[in-house]
Scaffold this active site. Sequence first.
Site: not given
Ligand code: NAD
Ligand code: AKB
Length: 319
Positions: A8, A11-12, A36, A53, A142, A146
């Site tokens: 990932g 991602g963010q 992707i 993937d 979700y 999780k």
């Molecule tokens: P994001 O959506 O920005 O990044 C997730 C990445 O996963 C994406 O870039 C996507 O391309 C990749 N992805 C999707 N399907 C995939 C696959 N089949 N194979 C490989 N990669 C794949 O999410 P994020 O905010 O960076 O979150 C990262 C983790 O942190 C996640 O587990 C999320 O549940 C957790 N989280 C995030 C937040 C938040 O506010 N950002 C809060 C709580 C928990």
């Molecule tokens: C979402 O809103 O889905 C995420 C999280 C809190 O897990 N930012």
Amino acid sequence: MKRVLVTGAVGQIGSELTERLRKMLGGHRVVAAGHIKKARENLLASGPFHYIDCTRIETIAELVKTYRIDTIYHLAAILSATAEKNPQYAWKVNVEGLTNVLEVAREHDCAVFTPSSIATFGPSTPLTRTPQDTVQRPTTIYGVSKLTGELLCDYYFNKYGVDTRGVRYPGLISYKAPPGGGTTDYAVAIYFEAVRHKSYTCYLKPETFLDMMYMPDALRAAIELMEADPTKLKHRNAFNIAAMTLSPTKIAAEIQRLIPDFTLDFNIDPLRQAIADSWPDSMDDSAAREEWGWHPEYDLTAMTREMVDNISRMRDTNK
Ligand code: NAD
Ligand code: AKB
């Protein structure tokens, strides 16, 4: 010396965590894995980058073998609002993807960091000062996926001795990479719209309070937990970590101290409002504080100053 895989990574969280780990360990020791979505130039230039993937185990195993990985930060996931549009796919990525990572970790003796979320709680949980160990009956796919992930990580530690660790992140606020389709995304968009247009229309009600955190604290939490003395960890996975309790009006008031003519309007999205109403507004993070010394460094004022300054600088550079 560590050799790390970040899934990932586009991602963010992943894009910033990869950058931080590469600065700490050296670019060649941190393999970034995207899926992707096109990676930004600095991610491609600063160390190895591959597409995987996570629902196909061989794509993870190949990278772990090739680079002799010993630590995986598994961030690939489908977030809450996107997950509700395709629950079956969200389950596949969030649960089968994690199971694949844990299996590869078991076989190749890797430690695994997997973030969980405030989303693992639900309406029957105490949503204020939410305890570390409490009722967890989430109502979103979700949250269900999780929570399953939390249990899977505990299982792989107890059954196979895989060094699994994780935190329950609140909504994360950052400016370097956009959020990926969550319910808390408004808390990022509000800053960008404030700087660019001096107005924002929010999809959550004015007094919707949720746990939130600024990205530098979230990155530090991941790294510090992975470096923590394992003998002190009673929970290992799914530590509550908290920094601030925010609502749209509370963030807007802080932005108005820097951008006085900023205005906030509302156009409520029932789906995301219902999700937000089922999540905590202030988790009790005393277990994380006691077991590995967790503490947040940013409050709303410090975060808002950095967000507004950095987004303004980005806007001026792109003019
Ligand atoms: P994001 O959506 O920005 O990044 C997730 C990445 O996963 C994406 O870039 C996507 O391309 C990749 N992805 C999707 N399907 C995939 C696959 N089949 N194979 C490989 N990669 C794949 O999410 P994020 O905010 O960076 O979150 C990262 C983790 O942190 C996640 O587990 C999320 O549940 C957790 N989280 C995030 C937040 C938040 O506010 N950002 C809060 C709580 C928990
Ligand atoms: C979402 O809103 O889905 C995420 C999280 C809190 O897990 N930012």
